[in-house]
Design a protein around this motif. Structure first.
Motif, PDB file in Angstrom:
ATOM      1  N   TRP A  46       5.113  10.528 -13.505  1.00  0.00           N
ATOM      2  CA  TRP A  46       4.783  10.890 -12.246  1.00  0.00           C
ATOM      3  C   TRP A  46       4.655   9.741 -11.349  1.00  0.00           C
ATOM      4  N   LEU A  47       5.575   9.531 -10.259  1.00  0.00           N
ATOM      5  CA  LEU A  47       5.550   8.388  -9.384  1.00  0.00           C
ATOM      6  C   LEU A  47       4.434   8.810  -8.303  1.00  0.00           C
ATOM      7  N   VAL A  48       3.465   7.583  -8.178  1.00  0.00           N
ATOM      8  CA  VAL A  48       2.486   7.739  -7.368  1.00  0.00           C
ATOM      9  C   VAL A  48       2.544   6.618  -5.948  1.00  0.00           C
ATOM     10  N   THR A  49       2.841   7.219  -4.907  1.00  0.00           N
ATOM     11  CA  THR A  49       3.037   6.168  -3.746  1.00  0.00           C
ATOM     12  C   THR A  49       1.945   6.036  -2.875  1.00  0.00           C
ATOM     13  N   ASP A  50       0.976   7.178  -2.623  1.00  0.00           N
ATOM     14  CA  ASP A  50      -0.134   7.337  -1.782  1.00  0.00           C
ATOM     15  C   ASP A  50      -1.023   6.353  -1.952  1.00  0.00           C
ATOM     16  N   HIS A  51      -1.550   5.344  -1.038  1.00  0.00           N
ATOM     17  CA  HIS A  51      -2.460   4.452  -1.056  1.00  0.00           C
ATOM     18  C   HIS A  51      -3.609   4.694  -1.704  1.00  0.00           C
ATOM     19  N   THR A  52      -4.468   5.874  -1.698  1.00  0.00           N
ATOM     20  CA  THR A  52      -5.538   6.254  -2.037  1.00  0.00           C
ATOM     21  C   THR A  52      -5.319   6.974  -3.451  1.00  0.00           C
ATOM     22  N   ARG A  55      -4.791   3.751  -5.954  1.00  0.00           N
ATOM     23  CA  ARG A  55      -6.147   3.095  -6.154  1.00  0.00           C
ATOM     24  C   ARG A  55      -6.973   3.885  -7.228  1.00  0.00           C
ATOM     25  N   GLN A  56      -6.842   5.232  -7.086  1.00  0.00           N
ATOM     26  CA  GLN A  56      -7.509   6.137  -8.224  1.00  0.00           C
ATOM     27  C   GLN A  56      -6.762   5.926  -9.523  1.00  0.00           C
ATOM     28  N   VAL A  57      -5.510   5.847  -9.644  1.00  0.00           N
ATOM     29  CA  VAL A  57      -4.883   5.582 -10.986  1.00  0.00           C
ATOM     30  C   VAL A  57      -5.126   4.440 -11.674  1.00  0.00           C
ATOM     31  N   LEU A  58      -5.205   3.252 -10.572  1.00  0.00           N
ATOM     32  CA  LEU A  58      -5.537   2.023 -11.063  1.00  0.00           C
ATOM     33  C   LEU A  58      -7.103   1.877 -11.574  1.00  0.00           C
ATOM     34  N   ALA A  59      -8.015   2.846 -11.028  1.00  0.00           N
ATOM     35  CA  ALA A  59      -9.317   2.384 -11.409  1.00  0.00           C
ATOM     36  C   ALA A  59     -10.002   3.222 -12.296  1.00  0.00           C
ATOM     37  N   ASP A  60      -9.355   4.366 -12.400  1.00  0.00           N
ATOM     38  CA  ASP A  60     -10.172   5.598 -13.276  1.00  0.00           C
ATOM     39  C   ASP A  60      -9.637   5.208 -14.651  1.00  0.00           C
ATOM     40  N   ILE A 301       2.987   6.506 -12.914  1.00  0.00           N
ATOM     41  CA  ILE A 301       3.538   5.227 -12.672  1.00  0.00           C
ATOM     42  C   ILE A 301       2.863   4.786 -11.048  1.00  0.00           C
ATOM     43  N   PRO A 302       2.014   3.875 -10.994  1.00  0.00           N
ATOM     44  CA  PRO A 302       1.515   3.675  -9.808  1.00  0.00           C
ATOM     45  C   PRO A 302       2.327   2.479  -8.865  1.00  0.00           C
ATOM     46  N   ALA A 303       2.835   3.014  -7.803  1.00  0.00           N
ATOM     47  CA  ALA A 303       3.536   2.109  -7.061  1.00  0.00           C
ATOM     48  C   ALA A 303       3.053   1.217  -5.996  1.00  0.00           C
ATOM     49  N   MET A 304       2.398   0.133  -6.202  1.00  0.00           N
ATOM     50  CA  MET A 304       1.275  -0.648  -5.432  1.00  0.00           C
ATOM     51  C   MET A 304       2.296  -1.159  -4.173  1.00  0.00           C
ATOM     52  N   HIS A 305       3.519  -1.262  -4.377  1.00  0.00           N
ATOM     53  CA  HIS A 305       4.227  -1.879  -3.172  1.00  0.00           C
ATOM     54  C   HIS A 305       4.685  -0.711  -2.240  1.00  0.00           C
ATOM     55  N   ALA A 306       4.523   0.550  -2.678  1.00  0.00           N
ATOM     56  CA  ALA A 306       4.623   1.628  -1.751  1.00  0.00           C
ATOM     57  C   ALA A 306       3.323   2.037  -1.242  1.00  0.00           C
ATOM     58  N   LYS A 327      -8.178  -9.312   6.424  1.00  0.00           N
ATOM     59  CA  LYS A 327      -8.625  -8.331   5.356  1.00  0.00           C
ATOM     60  C   LYS A 327      -7.818  -7.192   5.584  1.00  0.00           C
ATOM     61  N   LEU A 328      -6.975  -7.326   4.398  1.00  0.00           N
ATOM     62  CA  LEU A 328      -5.999  -6.121   4.327  1.00  0.00           C
ATOM     63  C   LEU A 328      -6.332  -5.274   2.996  1.00  0.00           C
ATOM     64  N   ALA A 329      -6.303  -4.031   3.207  1.00  0.00           N
ATOM     65  CA  ALA A 329      -6.580  -3.205   1.954  1.00  0.00           C
ATOM     66  C   ALA A 329      -5.226  -3.150   1.085  1.00  0.00           C
ATOM     67  N   HIS A 330      -4.421  -4.106   0.792  1.00  0.00           N
ATOM     68  CA  HIS A 330      -3.174  -4.109   0.101  1.00  0.00           C
ATOM     69  C   HIS A 330      -3.496  -3.940  -1.302  1.00  0.00           C
ATOM     70  N   LEU A 331      -2.722  -3.698  -2.329  1.00  0.00           N
ATOM     71  CA  LEU A 331      -2.831  -3.576  -3.588  1.00  0.00           C
ATOM     72  C   LEU A 331      -1.887  -4.547  -4.284  1.00  0.00           C
ATOM     73  N   ALA A 332      -1.478  -5.476  -3.858  1.00  0.00           N
ATOM     74  CA  ALA A 332      -0.504  -6.548  -4.362  1.00  0.00           C
ATOM     75  C   ALA A 332      -1.133  -7.057  -5.643  1.00  0.00           C
ATOM     76  N   PHE A 333      -2.434  -7.108  -5.893  1.00  0.00           N
ATOM     77  CA  PHE A 333      -2.938  -7.650  -6.972  1.00  0.00           C
ATOM     78  C   PHE A 333      -3.545  -6.532  -8.022  1.00  0.00           C
ATOM     79  N   GLY A 334      -3.374  -5.210  -7.829  1.00  0.00           N
ATOM     80  CA  GLY A 334      -3.926  -4.310  -8.471  1.00  0.00           C
ATOM     81  C   GLY A 334      -5.345  -3.732  -7.694  1.00  0.00           C
ATOM     82  N   HIS A 335      -5.974  -3.035  -8.726  1.00  0.00           N
ATOM     83  CA  HIS A 335      -7.297  -2.557  -8.403  1.00  0.00           C
ATOM     84  C   HIS A 335      -8.041  -2.295  -9.746  1.00  0.00           C
TER      85      HIS A 335
END
Length: 392
Positions: A46-52, A55-60, A301-306, A327-335
């Motif tokens: 599953w490719l995940v592109t939505d920001h929220t 973040r869920q995939v990276l943190a859960d 597959i969490p697509a941080m760049h997307a 202060k940008l909520a980017h995910l370039a360094f993960g979460h």
């Protein structure tokens, strides 16, 4: 993938396209926030592109990195990491490994490196100017800059550096075979053990008093050396190309040097570093993820760049806007737990590199204004092979 759930109908081939540049493929928007994709290996996820949702995939913790380190799981790299590798572990072992390496990247220690990094950047610019134009900014400035910072940090002698990074390139090739990966990994471990014996004082903060040079230390060093040279090189090359292909962007930094910290954050949001999404996770139980029920054993597959181009989070996301703010909520360094331990150093390097270049080379430009970049193929990152520039 380990799940016995049937493959979704008609998953899209991934990664999207054959040539990967600084321009993110439009395909990321076409499949919705979560969509099924199939990788060249034939495995799907599953490719995940939505920001929220990214973040869920990276943190859960129910999305496991450790369970994704299997040959049948959908991911770009064919390398199976050693069990001791920090990138292949979940808590609690990941927590223990992170605590071993974190002091090397403590904010005070990173800040103390700024004068030496600045001096290095100026010396490299001196060399550029002395050799004359045109110059290849990747090989003549960015790559040696990134390599020297991490090698000085870990005490890698000059005569070993080229070998370390040659092995690193072998470990990040998309089409590497299990045999070539095993050979490169073995040689890299042998080299790092030799480095530890040669410069033991560098390893004090990574080792418990009773330790020999254990597998954890070896793999932490490999991760830091390969990532510490590779990721900054890829990002800085693409970031500089992004600024120079629209000269007004570079000119804005020359005229407003105080904006550089905020601009680095916008570049981190805008510039896609990976060819595909980040490290694959595997669901350890059934989990609702936006419109999809992800089953236990499914690859995600969490697509941080997307996520950095999500229009629900960023206005006009496909445009580089240098005044979005610091202060940008980017995910370039993960979460979450796997947030990049070297993020502070990466930010500092980027800021110093841009500040040095815009100060010393205010007229820097692409040698050919029509240059679209020479992009490497067969990598897991979007890597410029060269970036020819001039400055007078």
């Amino acid at each position: 993938m380990t799940s016995d759930v049937a493959t979704p109908v008609c998953p899209r081939a991934y990664p999207f396209g054959q040539t990967h540049t600084v321009d993110l493929e439009p395909d990321y928007r076409e499949g919705g926030p979560v969509s099924a994709v199939v990788l060249p290996s034939g495995a799907w996820g599953w490719l995940v592109t939505d920001h929220t949702l990214v973040r869920q995939v990276l943190a859960d913790p129910r999305f496991s990195r450790e369970q994704a380190n299997q040959p049948q799981v959908a991911r770009l790299s064919t390398e199976i990491l050693p069990a001791a590798a920090i990138l292949a572990n979940d808590a609690p072992r990941h927590t223990v490994l992170r605590r071993r390496i974190a002091p090397m990247f403590a904010p005070a220690r990173v800040a103390a490196m700024a004068p030496a990094i600045t001096d290095l950047a100026h010396r490299l610019v001196d060399g550029l100017i002395e050799r004359g134009q045109p110059a290849d900014m990747v090989s003549d400035f960015i790559e040696p800059f990134a390599a020297a910072v991490v090698c000085e940090m870990f005490g890698v002698p000059a005569d070993l550096r080229e070998r370390v990074f040659t092995l690193g390139d072998a470990l990040t090739a998309r089409e590497a075979t299990p045999q070539s990966l095993a050979r490169a990994r073995g040689e890299c471990e042998e080299l790092v053990r030799g480095l530890a014996a040669r410069s033991p004082q560098v390893l004090v903060s990574l080792m418990r008093a009773e330790d020999d040079i254990d597998d954890e230390v070896v793999n932490l060093l490999i991760a830091c050396l390969i990532g510490g040279r590779g990721s900054p090189t890829v990002f800085l090359s693409s970031a500089l190309f992004t600024l120079l292909r629209e000269p007004r962007h570079y000119r804005q930094l020359v005229e407003a040097p105080a904006s550089i910290e905020a601009v680095v954050e916008e570049l981190l949001r805008f510039v896609p570093v990976g060819v595909g999404g980040g490290f694959t996770r595997v669901a350890t139980e059934d989990i609702g993820l936006g419109p999809v029920l992800v089953r236990a054993g499914d690859a995600v597959i969490p697509a941080m760049h997307a996520a950095g181009r999500d229009p629900q989070v960023f206005d006009d996301p496909d445009t580089l806007v240098l005044d979005r703010g610091p202060k940008l909520a980017h995910l370039a360094f993960g979460h979450g737990a796997h947030y990049c331990v070297g993020a502070g150093l990466a930010r500092l390097q980027a800021q110093i590199a841009l500040r040095t270049l815009t100060t010393r080379m205010p007229e820097l430009r692409l040698a050919d204004p029509a240059d679209r970049g020479r992009w490497r193929v067969g990598r897991v990152v979007r890597s410029l092979e060269g970036l020819d520039v001039a400055w007078t």
